[in-house]
Design a protein around this motif. Structure first.
Motif, short mmCIF file in Angstrom:
data_model
loop_
_atom_site.label_atom_id
_atom_site.label_comp_id
_atom_site.label_asym_id
_atom_site.label_seq_id
_atom_site.Cartn_x
_atom_site.Cartn_y
_atom_site.Cartn_z
N LYS A 195 -1.67 -2.25 -7.79
CA LYS A 195 -0.81 -2.90 -6.55
C LYS A 195 -1.57 -2.38 -5.51
CE LYS A 195 3.52 -2.61 -9.26
NZ LYS A 195 5.02 -1.80 -9.14
N VAL A 196 -1.00 -3.25 -4.33
CA VAL A 196 -1.79 -2.98 -2.80
C VAL A 196 -0.88 -2.15 -2.42
CG1 VAL A 196 -1.59 -4.02 -0.70
CG2 VAL A 196 -2.48 -5.34 -2.53
N LYS A 197 -1.56 -1.03 -1.70
CA LYS A 197 -0.87 0.29 -1.34
C LYS A 197 -0.50 -0.02 0.19
CE LYS A 197 -3.27 3.58 -3.86
NZ LYS A 197 -3.95 2.59 -4.92
N ASP A 252 3.36 -6.88 -6.80
CA ASP A 252 1.91 -6.91 -6.64
C ASP A 252 1.67 -5.83 -5.32
OD1 ASP A 252 3.44 -8.58 -4.83
OD2 ASP A 252 1.91 -10.51 -4.87
N MET A 253 2.81 -5.16 -4.94
CA MET A 253 2.80 -4.17 -3.84
C MET A 253 3.41 -2.98 -4.03
SD MET A 253 3.45 -6.76 -0.73
CE MET A 253 3.03 -8.58 -0.93
N ASP A 296 -4.01 0.77 1.77
CA ASP A 296 -4.76 -0.45 2.20
C ASP A 296 -4.33 -1.20 3.39
OD1 ASP A 296 -5.96 -0.07 -0.51
OD2 ASP A 296 -4.43 -0.95 -1.51
N ARG A 321 0.61 -10.52 1.76
CA ARG A 321 -0.01 -11.11 0.42
C ARG A 321 -1.31 -12.10 0.93
NH1 ARG A 321 4.89 -12.74 -1.81
NH2 ARG A 321 4.94 -10.73 -3.11
N MET A 326 -4.11 -9.63 2.05
CA MET A 326 -4.92 -8.96 0.70
C MET A 326 -5.34 -9.87 -0.26
SD MET A 326 -4.76 -5.64 1.80
CE MET A 326 -5.37 -5.18 0.46
N LEU A 379 -3.98 -11.99 -2.11
CA LEU A 379 -3.11 -12.04 -3.42
C LEU A 379 -2.47 -13.21 -3.81
CD1 LEU A 379 -1.03 -8.54 -2.92
CD2 LEU A 379 -2.94 -8.96 -4.18
#
Ligand code: NAD
Length: 336
Positions: free
Chosen positions: A2-4, A26-27, A80, A312, A315, A317
């Motif tokens: 997952k995105v930090k 996703d995060m 991130d 999103r 990143m 995504l």
């Protein structure tokens, strides 16, 4: 993985962005920052967020019984992407830190448009933010304006927009702002910056605005008058708005912002948030070729889903804005 995501500034906007990001698959929220151990720090701890603080304040948090994960610099290093939700004009002072740590950053509408090369709205210009390092999610009012102007322009072509914004004097928890009993011309010199801010996203739109501050904390109210390039009926516009993912048609006897907030409470929404533009359905009219309507904008919450979509996009995504909007909406309960 997952995105930090880190939230720098956990106030009206920051706490809502944190909760919305925490709902995404996703995060993840790796931490939030607080400058003082107040009630918002208390609820952040209760929710299980890692709390970071300015290096020179860590001891005062510890003395109050808080577990502190580290300094704000530590939080930025671990992320991130940082969503900067510090007060307007403060966020700019954090830019050097984000650049130094090579971390992507989102600022809010209180910052000048020059803080980032891209100003963002999920429907109007998501693609511009794909892979970007720095983005500004525009203000509550600008977000609300983009959400109606963009689809009207796509479908009918917008010749000119005139909007009068009756602004809330302060947020509900804000004990310093006002007025208590006045209508304040703010600014007295026209146009106000609100309409023109739409041009940071849609430069070709001809728009002018006036703004008045009023003694209310619930919502802003927009009085809109739009000249379209092609003819259409009020019914056409109602159908267009109803088809958009972040516009809610308000009816059922509601004719005031207070009733919209009560509706939000009855819907069981967190903090009675109304994330969508609230367009008063029966106000939508076409007269002598011009479109008129009222919409209410919940200043505390309408930009929250846009922040999730901006993460999103930045990143990479999701490349398709409508898919990101749908995912965010579904996770938060927008549209229900
Ligand atoms: P707020 O005052 O409610 O919250 C800001 C938080 O940041 C506070 O908790 C404060 O303690 C903290 N803070 C202050 N300095 C800090 C620093 N140096 N480092 C870390 N944290 C710090 O403000 P808000 O209403 O959430 O506004 C944040 C941004 O969002 C502004 O740019 C504002 O213009 C914009 N915005 C606000 C609204 C609204 O109606 N409240 C709507 C849309 C956009």
């Amino acid at each position: 993985s997952k995105v930090k995501v880190a939230i720098n500034g956990y106030g009206t906007i920051g706490k809502r962005v944190a909760d919305a990001v925490a709902l995404q698959d996703d995060m993840e929220i790796i931490g939030i920052s607080k400058t003082r151990p107040n009630f918002e720090a208390k609820t952040a701890a209760m929710k299980g967020y890692n709390i970071y603080a300015p290096a020179d304040k860590i001891d005062s948090f510890k003395n109050d019984g808080y577990t502190i994960a580290g300094s704000i610099e530590d939080m930025v290093k671990a992320a991130d992407i940082v969503v900067d939700c510090t007060p307007g004009k403060i966020g700019v002072s954090n830019k050097a830190l984000y650049e130094k740590e090579g971390v992507k950053a989102i600022w809010q509408g209180g910052e000048s448009k020059d803080i980032a090369p891209i100003s963002f709205n999920s429907e109007a210009n998501y693609a511009d933010a794909i892979g970007a390092d720095y983005v500004r999610v525009v203000s509550c009012n600008t977000t609300g304006l983009c959400r109606v102007i963009y689809p009207l322009d796509q479908k009918y072509g917008v010749e000119k927009v005139r909007v009068t914004i009756v602004r809330r004097g302060g947020d509900p928890g804000d004990i310093k702002s006002g007025p208590i009993d006045a209508l304040v011309l703010d600014p007295i010199k026209l146009p106000s910056h609100h309409g023109p801010d739409v041009k940071t996203i849609m430069p070709h739109i001809n728009i002018t605005s006036a703004a008045i501050k009023a003694p209310t904390s619930f919502m802003h109210l927009h009085v809109l008058n739009i000249q379209l390039k092609t003819e259409c009926s009020a019914e056409d516009v109602k159908n267009l708005f109803a088809s958009r993912p972040r516009i809610r048609m308000i009816a059922d006897g509601i004719s005031a912002t207070a009733q919209i907030i009560e509706f939000g409470r009855d819907l069981g929404r967190p903090r009675n948030d109304m994330w969508e533009n609230c367009v008063f359905r029966d106000s939508v009219s076409v007269d002598d070729g011009e479109l008129y309507f009222f919409q209410a904008i919940h200043q505390e919450s309408d930009v929250i889903p846009e922040n999730v979509d901006a993460i999103r996009a930045m990143m990479s995504l999701e490349k398709d804005n409508l898919k990101s909007i749908e995912k965010t909406n579904k996770s938060m309960g927008i549209g229900f």
